[in-house]
Design an enzyme around this catalytic site. Structure first.
Site, PDB file in Angstrom:
ATOM      1  N   THR A 194      69.102  52.996  39.511  1.00  0.00           N
ATOM      2  CA  THR A 194      70.921  53.619  39.617  1.00  0.00           C
ATOM      3  C   THR A 194      71.027  54.110  38.832  1.00  0.00           C
ATOM      4  O   THR A 194      70.478  54.535  37.468  1.00  0.00           O
ATOM      5  CB  THR A 194      71.636  53.044  39.143  1.00  0.00           C
ATOM      6  OG1 THR A 194      72.347  52.336  38.501  1.00  0.00           O
ATOM      7  CG2 THR A 194      71.863  51.450  40.960  1.00  0.00           C
TER       8      THR A 194
ATOM      9  N   GLY B  96      90.246  53.040  35.909  1.00  0.00           N
ATOM     10  CA  GLY B  96      89.954  51.185  36.199  1.00  0.00           C
ATOM     11  C   GLY B  96      88.634  50.566  36.530  1.00  0.00           C
ATOM     12  O   GLY B  96      87.568  51.344  36.886  1.00  0.00           O
TER      13      GLY B  96
ATOM     14  N   LYS C 134      81.373  41.936  33.663  1.00  0.00           N
ATOM     15  CA  LYS C 134      80.331  42.548  35.025  1.00  0.00           C
ATOM     16  C   LYS C 134      80.601  41.641  36.197  1.00  0.00           C
ATOM     17  O   LYS C 134      80.224  41.373  37.519  1.00  0.00           O
ATOM     18  CB  LYS C 134      79.074  42.713  34.819  1.00  0.00           C
ATOM     19  CG  LYS C 134      78.388  44.016  34.151  1.00  0.00           C
ATOM     20  CD  LYS C 134      77.633  44.401  33.090  1.00  0.00           C
ATOM     21  CE  LYS C 134      77.311  45.622  32.632  1.00  0.00           C
ATOM     22  NZ  LYS C 134      77.867  46.817  33.922  1.00  0.00           N
ATOM     23  N   GLY C 135      80.494  40.280  35.523  1.00  0.00           N
ATOM     24  CA  GLY C 135      79.850  38.984  36.464  1.00  0.00           C
ATOM     25  C   GLY C 135      81.433  39.505  37.901  1.00  0.00           C
ATOM     26  O   GLY C 135      81.215  39.337  39.225  1.00  0.00           O
TER      27      GLY C 135
ATOM     28  N   GLU D 209      75.798  39.630  30.438  1.00  0.00           N
ATOM     29  CA  GLU D 209      76.774  38.809  29.931  1.00  0.00           C
ATOM     30  C   GLU D 209      77.313  37.898  29.414  1.00  0.00           C
ATOM     31  O   GLU D 209      78.361  37.246  29.360  1.00  0.00           O
ATOM     32  CB  GLU D 209      77.850  40.111  30.162  1.00  0.00           C
ATOM     33  CG  GLU D 209      77.759  41.428  30.195  1.00  0.00           C
ATOM     34  CD  GLU D 209      79.757  42.381  30.999  1.00  0.00           C
ATOM     35  OE1 GLU D 209      79.399  42.568  30.068  1.00  0.00           O
ATOM     36  OE2 GLU D 209      79.914  41.233  30.943  1.00  0.00           O
TER      37      GLU D 209
ATOM     38  N   ALA E 259      82.739  50.417  35.965  1.00  0.00           N
ATOM     39  CA  ALA E 259      82.262  49.724  37.219  1.00  0.00           C
ATOM     40  C   ALA E 259      81.984  50.052  38.543  1.00  0.00           C
ATOM     41  O   ALA E 259      81.826  49.393  39.595  1.00  0.00           O
ATOM     42  CB  ALA E 259      83.628  48.911  37.230  1.00  0.00           C
ATOM     43  N   ALA E 260      81.392  50.795  38.513  1.00  0.00           N
ATOM     44  CA  ALA E 260      81.081  51.442  39.432  1.00  0.00           C
ATOM     45  C   ALA E 260      79.760  51.113  39.633  1.00  0.00           C
ATOM     46  O   ALA E 260      79.073  51.111  40.799  1.00  0.00           O
ATOM     47  CB  ALA E 260      80.129  53.431  38.703  1.00  0.00           C
ATOM     48  N   GLY E 261      78.244  50.854  38.471  1.00  0.00           N
ATOM     49  CA  GLY E 261      77.206  50.179  38.906  1.00  0.00           C
ATOM     50  C   GLY E 261      78.147  48.523  39.358  1.00  0.00           C
ATOM     51  O   GLY E 261      76.707  48.247  40.198  1.00  0.00           O
ATOM     52  N   ASP E 262      78.600  47.900  38.470  1.00  0.00           N
ATOM     53  CA  ASP E 262      78.869  46.572  39.598  1.00  0.00           C
ATOM     54  C   ASP E 262      79.171  46.600  41.078  1.00  0.00           C
ATOM     55  O   ASP E 262      79.207  46.140  41.855  1.00  0.00           O
ATOM     56  CB  ASP E 262      80.366  46.120  38.401  1.00  0.00           C
ATOM     57  CG  ASP E 262      79.657  45.492  37.241  1.00  0.00           C
ATOM     58  OD1 ASP E 262      78.341  45.535  36.722  1.00  0.00           O
ATOM     59  OD2 ASP E 262      80.949  45.698  36.505  1.00  0.00           O
TER      60      ASP E 262
END
Length: 312
Positions: free
Chosen positions: A229, A297, A48-49, A148, A259-262
């Protein structure tokens, strides 16, 4: 990297996880005890980072990262990947005791996913490590954290950022229960998804009205602004002072929500750092996230600013 002429790049510091994602695609997500045949496998950069740092960089922000990797090949490759994006990696420490973090991701053909994360070296981030990088916090406009990495390191980051007068963004993911009471007053923008908001607030979030109730509860706990979200249903914003608003999401055909949220978080942080309005920041973040779900991805799915602008 394209930056709109009216936007002066801001400085974003991401403190968080760096992983290698092992991604398998399958017709559907396996049920407990079920073995199914997959039809595609890939190994890509994630965490996430790291994802949020890449998203912010591709939106034009000046980005630095604080985190931990192992001495293995994965760690060296993940740092190289971030540096290729123009991200300052001087705050990434190498720890020999643990391997670089790994996420095992299964993606179904309808775009849903399950993720198992093994923290590895991400668990080596400590308050003492955060203190060593105080200069990086001083140099930024916005500090972004997730969950995380060890909670004591997250809290130390938020407290340091607050002391230095920085804008703080907390993506409370993954959420396992309510946050410690001393955390929320340190957060300028709390950005959970609907599942995380329900866990944090102890309330069901299945619609805009549920998001409103959860956001109100989290704001009562001390968070200044809350953005829930809601995936294809958009996002709900509750600003400091109690004014709420729903933002519809662009309609797309999702193939992978990883990774949509990220992507949303990193894009939002870049816009806030550039002193853009909340409406503009959320709108751009939604467009970026909607593009990401049409690609496979984690970091490979994150669009750049030119792609997002062209989708307006």
């Amino acid at each position: 990297m394209n930056v709109s002429k009216e936007t002066k790049p801001g400085r974003v510091l991401v403190v968080g996880s760096i992983n290698t994602d092992l991604v398998a695609r399958s017709p559907h997500l396996p049920r407990p005890g079920e073995t199914i045949g997959g039809h595609e496998f890939s190994q890509v950069a994630g965490g996430k980072g790291g994802n949020q740092a890449v998203a912010a960089a591709r939106m034009g922000a000046q980005v630095a990262m604080v985190g931990c990797v192992g001495t293995d090949a994965n760690g060296a490759q993940r740092v190289k990947d971030l540096e290729t994006e123009g991200i300052d990696c001087s705050g990434i420490e190498v720890h020999p005791a643990q391997p670089t973090g790994v996420a095992m991701v299964t993606v179904s053909d309808d775009g849903q996913n399950t993720i198992v994360v093994v923290a590895g070296s991400n668990g080596e981030l400590t308050p003492e490590g955060i203190a060593r990088h105080e200069a990086a916090v001083k140099a930024c406009d916005v500090v972004v954290c997730q969950l995380e990495t060890p909670p004591e390191a997250v809290h130390a980051t938020l407290a340091l950022a607050r002391r230095l007068g920085k804008i703080t963004v907390l993506n409370p993911a993954p959420a396992t229960g309510p946050l410690p009471v001393e955390w929320l007053p340190l957060v300028d923008y709390l950005v959970p998804n609907e599942v995380e908001a329900a866990i944090l607030a102890g309330l069901p979030v299945e619609s805009e009205s549920g998001a409103r109730r959860a956001a109100t509860e989290l704001q009562r706990g001390g968070a200044r602004n809350v953005i829930v979200t809601l995936g294809a249903q958009g996002a709900y914003l509750l600003v400091d002072g109690g004014e709420g608003r729903h933002f519809p999401a662009p309609q797309v055909q999702a193939i992978d929500t990883t990774a949509a949220g990220d992507t949303f978080i990193g894009t939002f942080a870049a816009q806030i750092a550039a002193r853009q309005s909340l409406d503009n920041a959320i709108g751009l973040a939604q467009r970026a996230a909607s593009i990401s779900v049409t690609r496979a991805g984690a970091q490979p799915s994150i669009p750049n600013r030119a792609e997002v602008d062209s989708a307006a």
